[in-house]
Design a protein around this motif. Structure first.
Motif, PDB file in Angstrom:
ATOM      1  N   GLU A   1       0.783  -1.120  -0.013  1.00 28.40           N
ATOM      2  CA  GLU A   1      -0.080   0.183   0.138  1.00 28.40           C
ATOM      3  C   GLU A   1       0.875   1.240  -0.074  1.00 28.40           C
ATOM      4  O   GLU A   1       0.436   2.441  -0.443  1.00 28.40           O
ATOM      5  CB  GLU A   1      -0.731  -0.066   1.090  1.00 28.40           C
ATOM      6  N   LEU A   2       2.030   1.069   0.175  1.00 33.87           N
ATOM      7  CA  LEU A   2       2.939   2.252   0.552  1.00 33.87           C
ATOM      8  C   LEU A   2       4.214   1.868  -0.214  1.00 33.87           C
ATOM      9  O   LEU A   2       4.849   1.021   0.026  1.00 33.87           O
ATOM     10  CB  LEU A   2       3.148   2.572   2.043  1.00 33.87           C
ATOM     11  N   GLU A   3       4.874   3.094  -1.047  1.00 30.91           N
ATOM     12  CA  GLU A   3       6.032   2.857  -1.764  1.00 30.91           C
ATOM     13  C   GLU A   3       7.183   3.441  -0.875  1.00 30.91           C
ATOM     14  O   GLU A   3       6.733   4.547  -0.242  1.00 30.91           O
ATOM     15  CB  GLU A   3       6.206   3.611  -3.114  1.00 30.91           C
ATOM     16  N   VAL A   4       8.381   2.910  -0.861  1.00 30.91           N
ATOM     17  CA  VAL A   4       9.240   3.259   0.399  1.00 30.91           C
ATOM     18  C   VAL A   4      10.769   3.227  -0.370  1.00 30.91           C
ATOM     19  O   VAL A   4      10.976   2.302  -0.875  1.00 30.91           O
ATOM     20  CB  VAL A   4       9.283   2.379   1.528  1.00 30.91           C
ATOM     21  N   GLU A   5      11.247   4.298  -0.187  1.00 31.16           N
ATOM     22  CA  GLU A   5      12.787   4.486  -0.706  1.00 31.16           C
ATOM     23  C   GLU A   5      13.589   4.448   0.495  1.00 31.16           C
ATOM     24  O   GLU A   5      13.575   5.734   1.330  1.00 31.16           O
ATOM     25  CB  GLU A   5      13.024   5.530  -1.635  1.00 31.16           C
ATOM     26  N   LEU A   6      14.498   3.588   0.916  1.00 30.09           N
ATOM     27  CA  LEU A   6      15.045   3.825   2.107  1.00 30.09           C
ATOM     28  C   LEU A   6      16.533   4.421   1.649  1.00 30.09           C
ATOM     29  O   LEU A   6      17.322   3.719   0.573  1.00 30.09           O
ATOM     30  CB  LEU A   6      15.423   2.291   2.960  1.00 30.09           C
ATOM     31  N   ILE A   7      17.255   5.179   2.424  1.00 31.39           N
ATOM     32  CA  ILE A   7      18.544   5.898   2.024  1.00 31.39           C
ATOM     33  C   ILE A   7      19.316   6.015   3.281  1.00 31.39           C
ATOM     34  O   ILE A   7      18.791   6.347   4.328  1.00 31.39           O
ATOM     35  CB  ILE A   7      18.207   7.378   1.561  1.00 31.39           C
ATOM     36  N   PRO A   8      20.596   5.748   3.024  1.00 30.34           N
ATOM     37  CA  PRO A   8      21.562   5.983   4.348  1.00 30.34           C
ATOM     38  C   PRO A   8      21.262   7.439   4.856  1.00 30.34           C
ATOM     39  O   PRO A   8      21.137   8.355   4.028  1.00 30.34           O
ATOM     40  CB  PRO A   8      22.931   5.748   3.497  1.00 30.34           C
ATOM     41  N   GLN A   9      21.311   7.553   6.219  1.00 28.78           N
ATOM     42  CA  GLN A   9      20.818   8.627   6.608  1.00 28.78           C
ATOM     43  C   GLN A   9      21.681   9.869   6.382  1.00 28.78           C
ATOM     44  O   GLN A   9      21.338  11.082   5.918  1.00 28.78           O
ATOM     45  CB  GLN A   9      20.863   8.652   8.411  1.00 28.78           C
ATOM     46  N   GLY A  10      23.082   9.776   6.082  1.00 24.74           N
ATOM     47  CA  GLY A  10      24.260  11.060   5.785  1.00 24.74           C
ATOM     48  C   GLY A  10      23.753  11.437   4.301  1.00 24.74           C
ATOM     49  O   GLY A  10      23.829  12.398   4.010  1.00 24.74           O
ATOM     50  N   THR A  11      23.590  10.107   3.614  1.00 18.45           N
ATOM     51  CA  THR A  11      23.116  10.451   1.991  1.00 18.45           C
ATOM     52  C   THR A  11      21.874  11.232   1.882  1.00 18.45           C
ATOM     53  O   THR A  11      21.730  12.043   0.994  1.00 18.45           O
ATOM     54  CB  THR A  11      23.066   9.098   1.123  1.00 18.45           C
TER      55      THR A  11
END
Length: 245
Positions: free
Chosen positions: A92-102
């Protein structure tokens, strides 16, 4: 030059369905909670949100998530929100996970007009090689996966190309502001707020104290990045995780 608006409802009135938003805060610190509530009350939906995390189940961005108002999240950490996990795994939800500093640098670069940059963070992982699930299908299969990114060598070290982030709007929280939009943040509430403010084409700041003019030496984010300022009378100070010895 006076950028003050009368209330949070007025401040977010032109945020439309499907808008992209950069939202400040880290955990439960420095969250523009009044602006989020105003956005929920306005009935906006299909929002594409960039924020370090997505609040908790009953506060912050979690309020929008619970009503199905968020279509896509770009985040670093989402582990405190059970409804987030349910929506993501259910497709139901699209999620892009990114390294925090990036994520921080992508927002800053967007605000500075830098289209992309190279970083060693994520090299040798799916961050660079692609294949991270962005959206699941109803049957649990990966419906949309992250693409592979360009990798180059600089100084005998591999770096991955990351594109900057800009959004239609930014919602941020500050401790103090003047009528020109110059902002001061309190302690760790500085976190992602200045970066989110820089990345938004229209930036809206809720502030705890509004003054006519700030001392220039106090200013932590200049008003050139801020379009609207709204003073909020009551700001909740949530504790994310209470530990008792």
């Amino acid at each position: 030059m006076d950028k003050t608006v009368i209330c949070a409802t007025t401040a977010v009135a032109d945020v439309g369905d499907g808008s992209s938003l950069a939202v400040g805060g880290f955990g439960l610190c420095g969250i523009p909670s009044e602006l989020i509530v105003a956005l929920r009350d306005a009935g906006r939906t299909g929002l594409r949100v960039v924020s370090n995390n997505c609040g908790v189940d009953d506060w912050g961005l979690g309020l929008l998530l619970a009503e199905g108002r968020i279509a896509r999240m770009t985040s670093s950490y989402v582990g405190e929100n059970k409804e987030f996990a349910r929506q993501y795994l259910a497709g139901e939800l699209e999620v892009e996970l990114i390294p925090q500093g990036t994520l921080a640098e992508r927002l800053r670069a967007g605000g500075c007009g830098i289209p992309a940059f190279y970083t060693p963070a994520g090299v040798g992982t799916q961050v660079a090689e692609g294949g991270l699930p962005w959206r699941y299908g109803p049957d649990g299969s990966v419906a949309v996966a992250s693409p592979a990114k360009e990798v180059r060598v600089f100084g005998e070290r591999l770096h991955v190309l990351e594109e900057s982030i800009t959004t239609d709007f930014a919602l941020v929280h500050a401790a103090r502001a003047d009528r020109f939009g110059n902002l001061v943040f309190h302690a760790s509430a500085r976190n992602f707020n200045p970066l989110a403010a820089m990345a938004g084409r229209i930036t809206i700041a809720q502030v705890e104290e509004l003054v006519d003019v700030l001392d220039p030496d106090e200013v932590q984010l200049p008003g050139v990045f801020v379009d609207r300022v709204v003073a909020v009378s009551m700001v909740g100070k949530r504790i994310e995780r209470r530990t008792v010895a």
